[in-house]
Design a protein around this motif. Structure first.
Motif, short mmCIF file in Angstrom:
data_model
loop_
_atom_site.label_atom_id
_atom_site.label_comp_id
_atom_site.label_asym_id
_atom_site.label_seq_id
_atom_site.Cartn_x
_atom_site.Cartn_y
_atom_site.Cartn_z
N VAL A 80 86.04 83.06 -26.05
CA VAL A 80 85.18 81.93 -26.38
C VAL A 80 85.79 81.28 -27.61
N ASN A 81 86.50 80.19 -27.39
CA ASN A 81 87.16 79.51 -28.50
C ASN A 81 86.19 78.50 -29.12
N LYS A 82 86.58 77.94 -30.26
CA LYS A 82 85.70 77.04 -31.01
C LYS A 82 84.36 77.74 -31.26
N ALA A 83 84.47 79.02 -31.65
CA ALA A 83 83.29 79.87 -31.75
C ALA A 83 82.46 79.56 -32.99
N ASP A 84 82.87 78.57 -33.77
CA ASP A 84 82.04 78.15 -34.90
C ASP A 84 80.98 77.15 -34.44
N ARG A 85 81.00 76.82 -33.17
CA ARG A 85 79.96 75.93 -32.65
C ARG A 85 78.67 76.70 -32.45
N PRO A 86 77.54 76.00 -32.56
CA PRO A 86 76.25 76.69 -32.50
C PRO A 86 76.03 77.52 -31.23
N GLU A 87 76.49 77.05 -30.07
CA GLU A 87 76.15 77.75 -28.83
C GLU A 87 77.07 78.94 -28.55
N VAL A 93 84.98 90.23 -24.22
CA VAL A 93 84.67 88.83 -24.51
C VAL A 93 84.88 88.64 -26.00
N LEU A 94 85.89 87.88 -26.36
CA LEU A 94 86.24 87.72 -27.77
C LEU A 94 85.96 86.31 -28.26
N LYS A 95 85.67 86.20 -29.54
CA LYS A 95 85.46 84.88 -30.15
C LYS A 95 86.67 84.50 -30.99
N THR A 96 87.08 83.25 -30.85
CA THR A 96 88.14 82.75 -31.72
C THR A 96 87.78 81.36 -32.22
N VAL A 97 88.36 81.02 -33.37
CA VAL A 97 88.38 79.63 -33.81
C VAL A 97 89.87 79.35 -34.02
N GLU A 115 90.92 82.21 -36.83
CA GLU A 115 89.90 83.26 -36.81
C GLU A 115 89.88 83.97 -35.46
N GLY A 116 89.93 85.27 -35.49
CA GLY A 116 89.83 86.06 -34.26
C GLY A 116 91.15 86.22 -33.52
N VAL A 117 92.21 85.58 -34.02
CA VAL A 117 93.49 85.63 -33.28
C VAL A 117 94.11 87.02 -33.35
N ASP A 118 94.00 87.67 -34.52
CA ASP A 118 94.57 89.02 -34.63
C ASP A 118 93.86 89.99 -33.68
N GLN A 119 92.53 89.87 -33.61
CA GLN A 119 91.78 90.73 -32.69
C GLN A 119 92.19 90.46 -31.25
N LEU A 120 92.47 89.20 -30.96
CA LEU A 120 92.89 88.85 -29.61
C LEU A 120 94.24 89.49 -29.28
N VAL A 121 95.17 89.39 -30.23
CA VAL A 121 96.49 90.00 -30.03
C VAL A 121 96.34 91.51 -29.81
N GLU A 122 95.44 92.10 -30.56
CA GLU A 122 95.20 93.54 -30.44
C GLU A 122 94.65 93.86 -29.04
N ALA A 123 93.71 93.03 -28.56
CA ALA A 123 93.12 93.25 -27.23
C ALA A 123 94.17 93.10 -26.13
N ILE A 124 95.07 92.13 -26.29
CA ILE A 124 96.14 91.94 -25.31
C ILE A 124 97.01 93.20 -25.26
N GLY A 125 97.30 93.73 -26.44
CA GLY A 125 98.09 94.96 -26.53
C GLY A 125 97.38 96.12 -25.85
N ARG A 126 96.07 96.19 -26.05
CA ARG A 126 95.29 97.26 -25.43
C ARG A 126 95.33 97.14 -23.91
N HIS A 127 95.24 95.90 -23.42
CA HIS A 127 95.27 95.73 -21.97
C HIS A 127 96.61 96.12 -21.39
#
Lengths: 324, 324
Positions: free
Chosen positions: A188-195, A221-225, A230-242
């Motif tokens: 979920v990108n642009k995760a600084d949006r209210p929804e 389900v990851l959040k990034t901005v 924001e959240g990019v490092d966690q995303l890279v980590e999740a890709i590695g895990r997969h």
């Protein structure tokens, strides 16, 4: 020196030339791809897909940055299933990634669709192979989410990110069946949006409803901005895990075999089709059949059956000999 | 009674069932299509394409009305190369045409893309054949302008309208090369907008620059305001003129032969591909090759050549016998 040898030695311009050949479906590419093939199978391939406006290019840009910090060489294939009517948007996006243009550890190429049916997924796979053979450790395939293409292209990536944004109407609706299945990670990108929270919740529920089994991959389900990283490092980590999951579960081997099977099928189909077309254009007898079809004296289904069973069929079978 | 017979007798529900089979690529459709084929070749086929928001559906709606006033039966195939991410827009448009829903002289069907490569243009052609065999005199194919599909679908229509709107940025830029060639008539819709004259002028210049020869069709550039029906009668007249041109110049026959050739090629390709895939899945020897490709011990290009030249090739050749 052959193109392939130059490419193996890291010659970017030679690689660019081969990629253009691939994009143009130039048969000359085959010999080169053949030489490069044994050097492939080493890269980690990441697919990034999602609707226009989800911020895929910015996210890709940030992923490049993150992998570069790890010291990895990164290549990007941006696949633009160019609409005949709209253009520019994706090319505009490309410019954003240009800050990597002077980094020799980054190679970015766009691929158009030159109209060959199903050609796009094959071209994409072959461009990935070029990068792979050159030693790029991470290869990102970015696609604009249109139709069947991204589903097929996902078959090329080890890990497919489906990027969405909050407030795209009903978020769950926006993820149609075919896309849900190709996602290894939801972003979920642009995760600084209210929804944003709602989008995450909805997607998490959706993953839960599909409750993968014990040994299966549970799509995070990851959040990034992307704009602020924001959240990019966690995303890279999740890709590695997969990727680790694929490796440990033996699914990576299975994946590679499926990919090989598909590639082989595509090559056979293309060659057989080429032969069929050439025959139909050249053979007098077949011209007669085509004219009879046009006059509605013969239907194409019966004609196809006749061609495949009778003399013409045998001729085709004989034609099944490609010159080495 | 067979589906085809019911359809010939005008059974709408039977037709709808066959169309669903076609859309699902159900092999059962073939026998029915075979029976319908001799009755085809009578309808005038009009393609309507253009970027999203050009007003194609409203224009189609008005074309239906105009043809109905001439007492002609009209069928519409709305082709939606469903993006996996966006949906709804086109289906929403369909509703606008619903005012014809109770008119037995009008038959409207949407076609999705169920993911078969190149399947969309074939399905479209086959649905057109169903309508044609049923005696619909005008068949309109409406496509959203995405990628290669509309170019192929244009090959099915006798007359292709490329619909554009003023102020879509640079109007000439918006008409990319592939689209220019498929246009038989350019329509500047929403022509009550201020930039309409410029759009017409630009397109007229473009047609002039491509200066077709004496005996060629000179693409007219027409203005419409579909919402108020302005210019629709002139458009219908131009479509009629183009069809007459095809007929008089002998190009109609040529067109039908090309279409027959393409259809035959598609059928052969599909059948050969099906056989190749089945073989690859079933044959032990081929499994070994697939595994070797996955392990990078063999490249897929060499494998394809081996399959086509050696024993497996002969097996494939023998497999080229479809049960009648």
């Amino acid at each position: 020196m052959r193109l392939a040898e130059k490419i193996i030695q890291g010659d970017i311009r030679a690689a660019a030339r081969l990629i253009t050949q691939i994009d143009n479906h130039d048969p000359a590419a085959v010999t080169e791809l053949q030489r490069l093939y044994p050097l492939t199978g080493r890269a980690e391939i990441v697919g990034v897909t999602g609707p226009p406006g989800a911020g895929k290019s910015t996210l890709t840009d940030k992923l490049i940055g993150a992998y570069r910090q790890q010291g990895k060489k990164v290549a990007v294939v941006a696949v633009d299933p160019s609409s005949s009517f709209t253009s520019g948007a994706v090319l505009g996006d490309r410019i954003r990634m240009n800050r990597h243009a002077t980094d020799p550890g980054v190679f970015i190429r766009s691929l158009g669709t030159r109209g060959h049916l199903g050609g796009l997924s094959r071209s994409t796979g072959e461009v990935v192979n070029v990068f792979d053979a050159m030693g790029y450790e991470v290869i990102i395939i970015e696609t604009v989410g249109v139709g069947q293409d991204e589903v097929e292209i996902a078959g090329t990536a080890h890990t497919t990110l489906v990027v969405t944004v909050p407030g795209l109407g009903d978020d769950i609706q926006a993820i149609k069946a075919g896309v849900f299945e190709i996602a290894d990670i939801f972003v979920v990108n642009k995760a600084d949006r209210p929804e944003a929270e709602k989008a995450v919740r909805d997607l998490t529920t959706l993953v839960g409803m599909n409750h993968p089994g014990e040994d299966e991959w549970w799509q995070p389900v990851l959040k990034t901005v992307a704009s602020t990283s924001e959240g990019v490092d966690q995303l890279v980590e999740a890709i590695g895990r997969h990727y680790a999951f694929l490796l440990d579960s033996g699914k990576l081997q299975q994946f590679e075999e499926q990919k090989s099977q598909r590639h082989l099928c595509e090559l056979l189909q293309e060659e057989l089709y080429r032969q069929v077309r050439t025959r139909i254009r050249e053979e007098q007898a077949l011209n007669g059949q085509v004219r009879a079809i046009a006059r509605r004296e013969l239907d194409p289904y019966t004609a196809a059956r006749q061609i495949l069973t009778t003399g013409a069929g045998l001729a085709l079978a004989k034609a099944g000999q490609i010159d080495p």
